[in-house]
Design an enzyme around this catalytic site. Structure first.
Site, PDB file in Angstrom:
ATOM      1  N   ASP A 138      49.502  32.555  14.340  1.00 50.36           N
ATOM      2  CA  ASP A 138      48.744  31.619  13.511  1.00 50.36           C
ATOM      3  C   ASP A 138      49.614  30.443  13.069  1.00 50.36           C
ATOM      4  OD1 ASP A 138      46.868  33.635  13.662  1.00 50.36           O
ATOM      5  OD2 ASP A 138      46.613  33.865  11.506  1.00 50.36           O
ATOM      6  N   HIS A 197      41.985  28.135  13.574  1.00 50.20           N
ATOM      7  CA  HIS A 197      42.463  28.642  12.275  1.00 50.20           C
ATOM      8  C   HIS A 197      42.108  27.638  11.171  1.00 50.20           C
ATOM      9  CE1 HIS A 197      44.785  31.449   9.950  1.00 50.20           C
ATOM     10  NE2 HIS A 197      45.832  30.683   9.747  1.00 50.20           N
ATOM     11  N   HIS A 222      53.217  34.564  13.240  1.00 43.91           N
ATOM     12  CA  HIS A 222      53.124  33.127  12.945  1.00 43.91           C
ATOM     13  C   HIS A 222      54.161  32.347  13.742  1.00 43.91           C
ATOM     14  CE1 HIS A 222      51.305  35.187   9.522  1.00 43.91           C
ATOM     15  NE2 HIS A 222      50.553  34.107   9.360  1.00 43.91           N
TER      16      HIS A 222
HETATM   17 ZN    ZN Z   1      47.568  30.908   8.456  1.00 45.40          ZN
END
Ligand code: ZN
Length: 214
Positions: A33, A84, A176
């Site tokens: 993400d 996202h 991430h």
């Molecule tokens: Zn995020």
């Protein structure tokens, strides 16, 4: 770590606004993400390529507009690209969540040449309005079932340990490739954790796939 109260609150939202938490098949999905970000996206792509692995990237619209060439590179590597949000904010705080998702999806489509089919909200938390918009826009909500706590400033070894603990058939792992919305300075430890993680997945006899391909 999110506080216990936040985690309870997120679990309650997942019950109200169901999404994909696991794969249907026995494979494992690594998801990244908050990118694309020159800080760690190239290193993550490099590690995945070295292992011949496919992953899923939930891109942030504002990050895509800042680094369209990186977004295109993620897609060109054959990874699944999901949305996202355009802005990385709690959906409760958005006056018009549908407009944010539409703007984000358009930014992704423009940079990668393909509209996204998946959506993971920032912090894994939809509002009722953003969940409705997500479904109306034909986006599949996606959450996770494993994580590396890699929004915290922890070393690569710790990230790998946490993810490896969660490796099991069907798990969707939250990671991430940008530190922009996190409590750490760089997302490179996540990239550095990947060889150990991918080795553990292979040792378990599991394949790495993109979300939606299994
Ligand atoms: Zn995020």
């Amino acid at each position: 770590m999110p506080s216990f109260r936040q985690q309870l609150e997120t679990a309650e939202r997942w019950r109200l606004f169901p999404g994909r938490e696991r794969l249907e098949g026995a494979a494992v999905a690594l998801t990244f993400d908050d990118g694309p970000d020159p800080d760690a996206t190239p290193a993550v792509l490099e590690q995945l390529e070295a292992a011949g692995a496919t992953a899923t990237f939930f891109l942030v619209g504002e990050q895509v507009q800042a680094h369209p060439e990186l977004a295109a590179e993620v897609a060109a590597h054959g990874h699944v690209v999901g949305l996202h949000g355009f802005m990385h904010v709690e959906h409760d705080e958005l006056a018009d969540p549908r407009a944010d998702l539409e703007r984000g999806a358009a930014a992704l489509a423009e940079a990668t040449g393909r509209p996204p089919a998946l959506c993971r909200p920032p912090y894994g938390r939809f509002s009722r309005a953003s969940y409705t918009a997500c479904l109306e826009l034909g986006l599949e909500p996606v959450y996770w079932s494993g994580w590396g706590c890699d929004w915290e400033p922890i070393p690569a070894e710790r990230i790998a340990d946490l993810v490896i603990r969660d490796v099991a058939p069907g798990v969707i792992v939250l990671l991430h490739d940008s530190a922009r919305y996190a409590y750490r300075d760089s997302a490179r430890p996540t990239a550095e954790a990947l060889p150990a993680v991918m080795e553990a997945v292979a040792r378990a006899g599991l394949e790495l796939v993109g979300v939606g391909s299994s």
